[in-house]
Design an enzyme around this catalytic site. Structure first.
Site, PDB file in Angstrom:
ATOM      1  N   ARG A 125      51.354  30.588  45.058  1.00 53.95           N
ATOM      2  CA  ARG A 125      51.437  31.943  44.284  1.00 53.95           C
ATOM      3  C   ARG A 125      50.314  32.312  43.805  1.00 53.95           C
ATOM      4  O   ARG A 125      49.615  31.206  43.174  1.00 53.95           O
ATOM      5  CB  ARG A 125      52.749  31.927  43.399  1.00 53.95           C
ATOM      6  CG  ARG A 125      53.076  33.255  42.699  1.00 53.95           C
ATOM      7  CD  ARG A 125      53.667  34.209  43.814  1.00 53.95           C
ATOM      8  NE  ARG A 125      54.311  35.425  42.925  1.00 53.95           N
ATOM      9  CZ  ARG A 125      54.439  36.445  43.542  1.00 53.95           C
ATOM     10  NH1 ARG A 125      54.163  36.952  44.951  1.00 53.95           N
ATOM     11  NH2 ARG A 125      55.034  37.486  43.026  1.00 53.95           N
ATOM     12  N   THR A 179      55.107  41.555  53.397  1.00 55.15           N
ATOM     13  CA  THR A 179      55.061  40.266  53.239  1.00 55.15           C
ATOM     14  C   THR A 179      54.997  39.825  54.738  1.00 55.15           C
ATOM     15  O   THR A 179      55.674  40.681  55.398  1.00 55.15           O
ATOM     16  CB  THR A 179      56.190  39.794  52.226  1.00 55.15           C
ATOM     17  OG1 THR A 179      55.905  40.209  51.012  1.00 55.15           O
ATOM     18  CG2 THR A 179      56.536  38.376  52.218  1.00 55.15           C
TER      19      THR A 179
HETATM   20  O1  DON Z   1      56.487  38.076  45.998  1.00 52.38           O
HETATM   21  C1  DON Z   1      57.226  39.089  46.092  1.00 52.38           C
HETATM   22  O2  DON Z   1      58.356  39.184  45.644  1.00 52.38           O
HETATM   23  C2  DON Z   1      56.639  40.524  46.415  1.00 52.38           C
HETATM   24  N1  DON Z   1      55.200  40.492  46.181  1.00 52.38           N
HETATM   25  C3  DON Z   1      56.907  40.509  47.904  1.00 52.38           C
HETATM   26  C4  DON Z   1      56.505  41.964  48.482  1.00 52.38           C
HETATM   27  C5  DON Z   1      57.018  42.305  49.718  1.00 52.38           C
HETATM   28  O3  DON Z   1      57.890  41.578  50.271  1.00 52.38           O
HETATM   29  C6  DON Z   1      56.792  43.550  50.275  1.00 52.38           C
HETATM   30  N2  DON Z   1      57.075  43.556  51.770  1.00 52.38           N
HETATM   31  N3  DON Z   1      57.704  43.961  52.600  1.00 52.38           N
END
Ligand code: DON
Length: 575
Positions: A104, A372
């Site tokens: 992360r 993501t």
């Molecule tokens: O880590 C997280 O929870 C977010 N940054 C995830 C973002 C995300 O999944 C956007 N997408 N589709």
């Protein structure tokens, strides 16, 4: 060279991985659903799945394939595949329990509690967290990999240099971002179609700057990103764009090996990402759901959807209350216990939705004022990888490091920017996830594996692996994974149907229940019944929720079923 000697040389080189064990051109098979015994890679992008399958075919293991596919996705799926972001990789080694690689992003040293109070956008240099992907992939490789690092980075260099075919989903994704990126000149220069106009499926995309950066990574290893020439370019970009990251932030970054979150559901072992990621919320929900006989009601009954929504509401409320980087806050252990789930289950009224505000009267509610990607891999020996990584929003901050061709995340947006400001619209301002230097921001990423009730349950070894899954989708991720796991474990849906089935989402605030369009289409009576129980029913943006590239392992035959989610046209690959 005498035959015996050449054989010895070949064997030695093969063990070291310098020469592929099976050098013949692999006949890679791809499809949305694929069955194979010797290995499987499922990602959102055909060339990236192919790269992973080729690495497996060459004698690499699941981690080698995952590292190679992750680099390939940084080329072929730029909205989320990355080297400028971060994520979580769950690894099941051939022997022993799963391990989590936490890569992360962290807050730069210059960021603090009030840094973002007045910021109005996360599309900026300021919103970039210190990237973790390259260190994370290197740590996974160092710990578990078999083939040389260079062999895992080279395929992505080739893709970026020689070009790759643009898919329908990629054309859509890039055209969308380019259409709204007037102020992001480098993004438009790097990703714009050289001949002008919009990208079409079948066009060839080449990314020469990114190819050069990946070549440096292949040759010099991960330090090139954190203390070498790539770090230099990144820091210069930050200086130019008034970002917060300095050389010390990059030099200090480390990926971490963590014990994953573990829970059970009707005896099955569930392993997922531990804090700061989303797996603990998944376990809390499954523990609550275990208290009900949902099978009796059926998958598409108002009772089941209601109970699932109520479990989500409670677990997401706890997320806001307690969760953050475990290095900075103490997370109550009871959240993942069966006893706590029993208490929570008792507060669920089968006849009426709970109002979210009533669950946490201690959290003050102010007035009102998502990309993501996940992929799954398994090799012939049963080593498995569930990897979710991200730039946070689609194309992250939209900042491309000038001349280096890679996109930077805007993960700082996952911190609570305004201390104390929690709104009914879903903004969270609770204390645990407030910005602090060097802190990891809370994440919903939930790479997950399910194992059979264990014949090997002792010694930390779960039973036989059954499912590898995960998803993008911001806060919806945890509910998407819950839906897939429940579809398989509670409702015995075949894996293809479990991934295809429409999904639901409740996240405490907003106090609404989001149902995917397929649910409205196939079960039109359900929305009405749920409204009758007091839920405010809505639809997701773009009508879909998540993108869960999954592998199901047939417990009878041991065959691997690659189930590529078709919401963004994912592809399973084997040979
Ligand atoms: O880590 C997280 O929870 C977010 N940054 C995830 C973002 C995300 O999944 C956007 N997408 N589709």
């Amino acid at each position: 060279m005498p035959l015996r000697l050449s054989l010895v040389v070949l064997v030695v080189l093969s063990i070291r991985g310098a020469v592929p064990a099976q050098a013949a051109e692999p006949k890679i098979r791809t499809g949305s659903t694929l069955v194979a015994k010797q290995g499987m890679v499922v990602t959102v992008s055909e060339p990236a799945s192919r790269v992973g399958a080729e690495i497996l075919h060459q004698g690499g293991n699941a981690v080698d394939a995952a590292v190679a596919s992750a680099f390939a996705l940084a080329v072929t799926w730029p909205e989320a595949g990355n080297i400028g972001g971060g994520g979580f990789m769950l690894v099941k080694p051939v022997e022993g329990p799963p391990v989590l690689v936490d890569y992360r992003e962290v807050a730069p040293l210059a960021a603090g509690r009030d840094t973002f109070v007045s910021d109005t956008t996360a599309l900026s240099h300021r919103a970039v967290g210190v990237p973790g992907t390259v260190r994370g992939l290197a740590l996974a490789h160092e710990k578990f990999g078999k083939l040389p690092w260079k062999a895992l980075v080279q395929p992505s260099v080739k893709l970026a240099k020689d070009g790759f075919p643009v898919s329908v989903a990629l054309a859509k994704s890039i055209n969308r971002v380019l259409g709204t990126s007037k102020n992001f000149e480098e993004l438009r220069r790097v990703y714009g179609k050289p001949s002008g106009g919009v990208w079409q499926a079948g066009d060839t995309m080449k990314l020469p700057d990114l190819a050069a950066t990946l070549e440096i990574l292949a040759e010099q290893g991960p330090d090139a990103f954190y203390t070498g020439p790539i770090a230099k370019a990144l820091v210069a970009e930050m200086r130019e764009g008034k970002g917060l990251i300095v050389a010390e932030d990059l030099a200090n970054y480390s990926a971490k090996l963590r014990e994953p979150q573990h829970g059970t559901f009707r005896g099955h072992h569930i392993y997922s990402s531990s804090p700061p990621a989303g797996g603990i919320v998944l376990i809390e929900m499954l523990n609550i759901l275990e208290q009900f006989d949902l099978k009796k009601y059926g998958r598409w009954s108002p009772e089941t959807l209601h109970v699932m929504a109520e479990a989500s509401r409670r677990a997401y409320c706890d997320r806001a209350r307690y969760l953050a980087d475990p290095q900075f806050v103490t997370i109550p252990e009871r959240l993942a216990t069966k006893e706590y789930a029993q208490e929570l289950a008792k507060t669920i009224d089968l006849k009426q939705a709970t109002r979210s505000a009533s669950l946490a009267p201690e959290i003050p509610l102010g007035p009102e004022g998502a990309s993501t990607t996940h992929f799954s891999v398994i090799d012939k020996d049963g080593m498995a990888v569930a990897n979710t990584y991200t730039l946070e929003e689609s194309f992250g901050s939209r900042v491309v490091v000038r001349g280096s061709g890679f996109i930077l995340n805007n993960e700082m947006g996952d911190f609570n920017w305004q201390p104390g400001k929690t709104t009914r619209g879903g903004q969270i301002g609770t204390e645990p996830n407030i910005v602090a230097p060097g802190k990891r921001m809370l994440s919903s990423q939930t790479p997950t594996m399910v194992f059979a009730p264990g014949e090997n349950g002792k010694n930390g070894e779960p039973g036989r692996i059954l499912l590898i899954t995960g998803s993008p989708g911001g806060r919806t991720i945890i509910n998407t994974v819950t839906c897939v796991v429940m579809n398989v474990l509670e409702f015995d849906l075949p894996a293809r149907a479990a991934v295809d089935a429409p999904r639901q989402h409740q996240q405490w605030f907003p106090d609404s229940l989001t149902l995917e369009s397929g649910l409205h289409r196939d079960h039109p009576e359900l929305a009405k019944a749920l409204q009758g129980l007091g839920h405010r029913v809505t639809s997701p943006t773009n009508n879909t929720q998540g993108d869960a590239h999954t592998i199901w392992i047939n417990p009878k035959t041991g065959e691997y079923h690659g189930i590529a989610d078709q919401r963004r046209e994912g592809v399973a690959a084997s040979w």
